[in-house]
Design a protein around this motif. Structure first.
Motif, mmCIF file in Angstrom:
data_model
loop_
_atom_site.group_PDB
_atom_site.id
_atom_site.type_symbol
_atom_site.label_atom_id
_atom_site.label_comp_id
_atom_site.label_asym_id
_atom_site.label_seq_id
_atom_site.Cartn_x
_atom_site.Cartn_y
_atom_site.Cartn_z
ATOM 1 N N ALA A 143 -74.051 -18.996 -3.079
ATOM 2 C CA ALA A 143 -73.547 -17.732 -3.605
ATOM 3 C C ALA A 143 -72.187 -17.466 -2.969
ATOM 4 O O ALA A 143 -71.837 -18.077 -1.948
ATOM 5 C CB ALA A 143 -74.515 -16.589 -3.301
ATOM 6 N N LEU A 144 -71.407 -16.575 -3.587
ATOM 7 C CA LEU A 144 -70.128 -16.224 -2.983
ATOM 8 C C LEU A 144 -70.339 -15.804 -1.533
ATOM 9 O O LEU A 144 -71.350 -15.183 -1.212
ATOM 10 C CB LEU A 144 -69.472 -15.081 -3.764
ATOM 11 N N PRO A 145 -69.427 -16.181 -0.629
ATOM 12 C CA PRO A 145 -68.085 -16.716 -0.876
ATOM 13 C C PRO A 145 -68.000 -18.214 -1.135
ATOM 14 O O PRO A 145 -66.912 -18.739 -1.286
ATOM 15 C CB PRO A 145 -67.340 -16.354 0.409
ATOM 16 N N ALA A 146 -69.132 -18.938 -1.154
ATOM 17 C CA ALA A 146 -69.075 -20.355 -1.519
ATOM 18 C C ALA A 146 -68.517 -20.480 -2.932
ATOM 19 O O ALA A 146 -68.793 -19.645 -3.800
ATOM 20 C CB ALA A 146 -70.461 -20.964 -1.439
ATOM 21 N N THR A 161 -68.817 -22.644 -5.902
ATOM 22 C CA THR A 161 -69.542 -23.669 -6.636
ATOM 23 C C THR A 161 -69.912 -23.111 -8.003
ATOM 24 O O THR A 161 -69.853 -21.890 -8.228
ATOM 25 C CB THR A 161 -70.831 -24.086 -5.916
ATOM 26 N N GLY A 162 -70.339 -23.998 -8.906
ATOM 27 C CA GLY A 162 -70.783 -23.525 -10.213
ATOM 28 C C GLY A 162 -71.979 -22.605 -10.105
ATOM 29 O O GLY A 162 -72.063 -21.583 -10.810
ATOM 30 N N ASN A 163 -72.935 -22.949 -9.226
ATOM 31 C CA ASN A 163 -74.095 -22.074 -9.038
ATOM 32 C C ASN A 163 -73.667 -20.687 -8.589
ATOM 33 O O ASN A 163 -74.173 -19.670 -9.071
ATOM 34 C CB ASN A 163 -75.043 -22.675 -7.985
ATOM 35 N N ALA A 164 -72.733 -20.635 -7.650
ATOM 36 C CA ALA A 164 -72.277 -19.351 -7.128
ATOM 37 C C ALA A 164 -71.599 -18.521 -8.211
ATOM 38 O O ALA A 164 -71.792 -17.298 -8.292
ATOM 39 C CB ALA A 164 -71.322 -19.572 -5.957
ATOM 40 N N MET A 165 -70.803 -19.177 -9.071
ATOM 41 C CA MET A 165 -70.102 -18.441 -10.129
ATOM 42 C C MET A 165 -71.094 -17.883 -11.154
ATOM 43 O O MET A 165 -70.952 -16.749 -11.610
ATOM 44 C CB MET A 165 -69.089 -19.349 -10.828
ATOM 45 N N THR A 209 -75.952 -5.490 -12.301
ATOM 46 C CA THR A 209 -75.575 -4.253 -11.605
ATOM 47 C C THR A 209 -74.980 -3.262 -12.586
ATOM 48 O O THR A 209 -75.301 -2.062 -12.561
ATOM 49 C CB THR A 209 -74.575 -4.561 -10.474
ATOM 50 N N GLY A 210 -74.114 -3.756 -13.481
ATOM 51 C CA GLY A 210 -73.528 -2.886 -14.502
ATOM 52 C C GLY A 210 -74.566 -2.297 -15.443
ATOM 53 O O GLY A 210 -74.369 -1.217 -16.002
ATOM 54 N N ALA A 211 -75.698 -3.016 -15.614
ATOM 55 C CA ALA A 211 -76.768 -2.529 -16.481
ATOM 56 C C ALA A 211 -77.727 -1.595 -15.743
ATOM 57 O O ALA A 211 -78.740 -1.165 -16.318
ATOM 58 C CB ALA A 211 -77.545 -3.714 -17.066
ATOM 59 N N GLY A 212 -77.433 -1.295 -14.472
ATOM 60 C CA GLY A 212 -78.233 -0.326 -13.731
ATOM 61 C C GLY A 212 -79.244 -0.914 -12.773
ATOM 62 O O GLY A 212 -80.011 -0.169 -12.144
ATOM 63 N N CYS A 213 -79.270 -2.246 -12.615
ATOM 64 C CA CYS A 213 -80.213 -2.868 -11.685
ATOM 65 C C CYS A 213 -79.661 -2.844 -10.262
ATOM 66 O O CYS A 213 -78.451 -2.763 -10.044
ATOM 67 C CB CYS A 213 -80.481 -4.320 -12.076
ATOM 68 N N THR A 214 -80.552 -2.936 -9.302
ATOM 69 C CA THR A 214 -80.180 -3.180 -7.913
ATOM 70 C C THR A 214 -80.418 -4.664 -7.650
ATOM 71 O O THR A 214 -81.529 -5.157 -7.860
ATOM 72 C CB THR A 214 -81.032 -2.336 -6.959
ATOM 73 N N VAL A 215 -79.372 -5.363 -7.221
ATOM 74 C CA VAL A 215 -79.434 -6.825 -7.183
ATOM 75 C C VAL A 215 -79.094 -7.341 -5.789
ATOM 76 O O VAL A 215 -78.137 -6.887 -5.157
ATOM 77 C CB VAL A 215 -78.450 -7.439 -8.209
ATOM 78 N N LEU A 216 -79.879 -8.318 -5.335
ATOM 79 C CA LEU A 216 -79.574 -9.036 -4.103
ATOM 80 C C LEU A 216 -79.542 -10.523 -4.424
ATOM 81 O O LEU A 216 -80.510 -11.074 -4.968
ATOM 82 C CB LEU A 216 -80.643 -8.770 -3.039
ATOM 83 N N ALA A 217 -78.415 -11.187 -4.119
ATOM 84 C CA ALA A 217 -78.294 -12.634 -4.300
ATOM 85 C C ALA A 217 -78.365 -13.304 -2.938
ATOM 86 O O ALA A 217 -77.593 -12.965 -2.037
ATOM 87 C CB ALA A 217 -76.981 -12.977 -4.996
ATOM 88 N N LEU A 218 -79.285 -14.249 -2.782
ATOM 89 C CA LEU A 218 -79.460 -14.962 -1.522
ATOM 90 C C LEU A 218 -79.237 -16.453 -1.739
ATOM 91 O O LEU A 218 -79.826 -17.052 -2.647
ATOM 92 C CB LEU A 218 -80.866 -14.747 -0.966
ATOM 93 N N ALA A 219 -78.386 -17.045 -0.900
ATOM 94 C CA ALA A 219 -78.142 -18.489 -0.947
ATOM 95 C C ALA A 219 -79.208 -19.202 -0.126
ATOM 96 O O ALA A 219 -79.499 -18.815 1.012
ATOM 97 C CB ALA A 219 -76.752 -18.797 -0.411
ATOM 98 N N THR A 220 -79.777 -20.266 -0.688
ATOM 99 C CA THR A 220 -80.883 -20.960 -0.032
ATOM 100 C C THR A 220 -80.460 -22.239 0.677
ATOM 101 O O THR A 220 -81.170 -22.700 1.570
ATOM 102 C CB THR A 220 -81.978 -21.308 -1.057
ATOM 103 N N ALA A 224 -59.856 -29.562 -7.494
ATOM 104 C CA ALA A 224 -60.071 -28.310 -6.754
ATOM 105 C C ALA A 224 -61.552 -28.120 -6.509
ATOM 106 O O ALA A 224 -62.349 -28.089 -7.458
ATOM 107 C CB ALA A 224 -59.507 -27.130 -7.531
ATOM 108 N N GLY A 225 -61.930 -28.007 -5.245
ATOM 109 C CA GLY A 225 -63.323 -27.766 -4.911
ATOM 110 C C GLY A 225 -63.632 -28.226 -3.501
ATOM 111 O O GLY A 225 -62.977 -29.134 -2.985
ATOM 112 N N PRO A 226 -64.615 -27.622 -2.866
ATOM 113 C CA PRO A 226 -64.963 -27.974 -1.485
ATOM 114 C C PRO A 226 -65.744 -29.278 -1.419
ATOM 115 O O PRO A 226 -66.390 -29.697 -2.388
ATOM 116 C CB PRO A 226 -65.849 -26.801 -1.047
#
Length: 356
Positions: free
Chosen positions: A13-16, A18-22, A32-43, A207-209
């Motif tokens: 997830a950001l700040p990484a 990658t395609g998955n992160a994007m 979030t714009g639709a009103g949800c509360t969201v947590l993204a966790l990188a595994t 371009a890419g890590p």
């Protein structure tokens, strides 16, 4: 009614960068714009106790797993399995899930166990909906198709040519992807060396890590050897990607496996022709379904000469490039909006919730 609490589990997830992160960032913003509360966790490389603490604090009402094996496997591991018991799970397979992992027997066995925890499987490339149904006839979860959308994550300037020392009259091939074997960065670089010998004014920007240390060492060694025409930027900020695409001539995808690459949708949105590997995940975005014009050329991964010939055509044929640019813009205009994609995700979440 309180906002729906959505946990997104993803390898990165950001700040990484990658395609998955994007992809997950686009979902996070839309939900979030639709009103949800969201947590993204990188595994990837995450400490399980830290993940468990974040999950326990967040108390999700829906879990959306992006990547079955690199993120979904945690659903079977303690203490996360206990923490998420009874929480509806939606899963979206990644390209490597579909093209590689689902064809390995030991991973198929793991996936069958995973599917007992998954209520809904969201597919974003229609071909793979059929593939999953064929490979997992006893999966036990519903498959739904939610077309992938696209959005730029910012409009900051990039000045890619200035950063890489490339002049305005030089022809630039651009391959944005993390440096790892599945992305074919090194193969593309060596094929472009042959193109450069025939057309000395071409340049290549990668371009890419580095995501695979051994492969990255080989790649960076070749970049140094080919510094006369090849450049590597370890990172371009997501907010600068629109500007970066604006400074190149052709976008490359040399992957051996893709679900539906964000970079191909980005190329469409930027009105850039594509030269891409002829694999299942690339055929629809490049060639279409027969009702639209192709926005690029496909080449056989086993045929280096085919890559070179296609690349030379794109350099030399202004009429071809103009036609592909026009088709790319038409295709981009037909993509679903982020709001439509999020509506599809929310419908999947609702079905998952009712299935528990």
């Amino acid at each position: 009614m309180s906002p729906l609490r959505v946990l997104l589990l993803t390898p990165s997830a950001l700040p990484a960068i990658t395609g998955n992160a994007m992809t997950v960032e686009r979902w996070r913003r839309g939900l979030t714009g639709a009103g949800c509360t969201v947590l993204a966790l990188a595994t990837r490389n995450a400490a399980v106790p830290a993940l468990a603490a974040a999950v326990a604090s967040f108390r999700p009402e829906i879990v959306h797993v992006h990547h079955l094996f690199l993120a979904g496997g945690l659903l079977l591991a303690e203490p996360l399995a206990a923490l998420l018991a009874g929480v509806p799970v939606v899963a979206t397979p990644a390209g490597t899930d579909l093209n590689q992992d689902l064809r390995e027997q030991e991973k198929m066995d793991l996936l069958r166990r995973l599917c007992r925890s998954i209520c809904e499987m969201v597919i974003q490339n229609r071909y793979f909906a059929r593939l999953v149904a064929e490979l997992l006839p006893d999966r036990g979860c519903r498959i739904s198709y939610v077309p992938k959308s696209f959005c730029w994550l910012g409009d900051r300037p990039c000045r890619l040519r200035e950063r890489t020392g490339i002049g305005g009259d030089e022809f630039v091939f651009f391959l944005p992807a993390g440096i790892r074997p599945v992305k074919g960065n090194l193969t593309a670089l060596l094929a472009l060396e042959a193109v450069h010998l025939r057309r000395p004014h071409i340049r290549a920007v990668f371009a890419g890590p580095v995501l695979d240390a051994e492969y990255g060492a080989r790649f960076t060694g070749e970049i140094r050897r080919l510094a006369s025409f090849a450049r590597w930027l370890p990172a371009i900020a997501p907010q600068e990607m629109a500007a970066a695409y604006g400074e190149v001539d052709v976008v490359l995808n040399a992957s051996t496996s893709e679900g539906l690459a964000n970079t191909l949708l980005e190329a469409m949105a930027a009105g850039k022709p594509v030269l891409a590997a002829d694999i299942e995940g690339n055929r629809w975005p490049v060639r279409g379904d027969g009702s639209v014009r192709p926005c690029g050329l496909l080449y056989d991964l086993r045929d280096k000469n085919g890559f070179i010939e296609h690349a030379l055509r794109l350099v030399d044929d202004d009429v071809l490039r103009t036609a592909l640019i026009r088709a790319a813009r038409e295709r981009a205009a037909s993509l679903p909006s982020p709001e439509e994609e999020v509506a599809g995700l929310l419908a999947a979440y609702d079905r998952a919730g009712r299935a528990v």
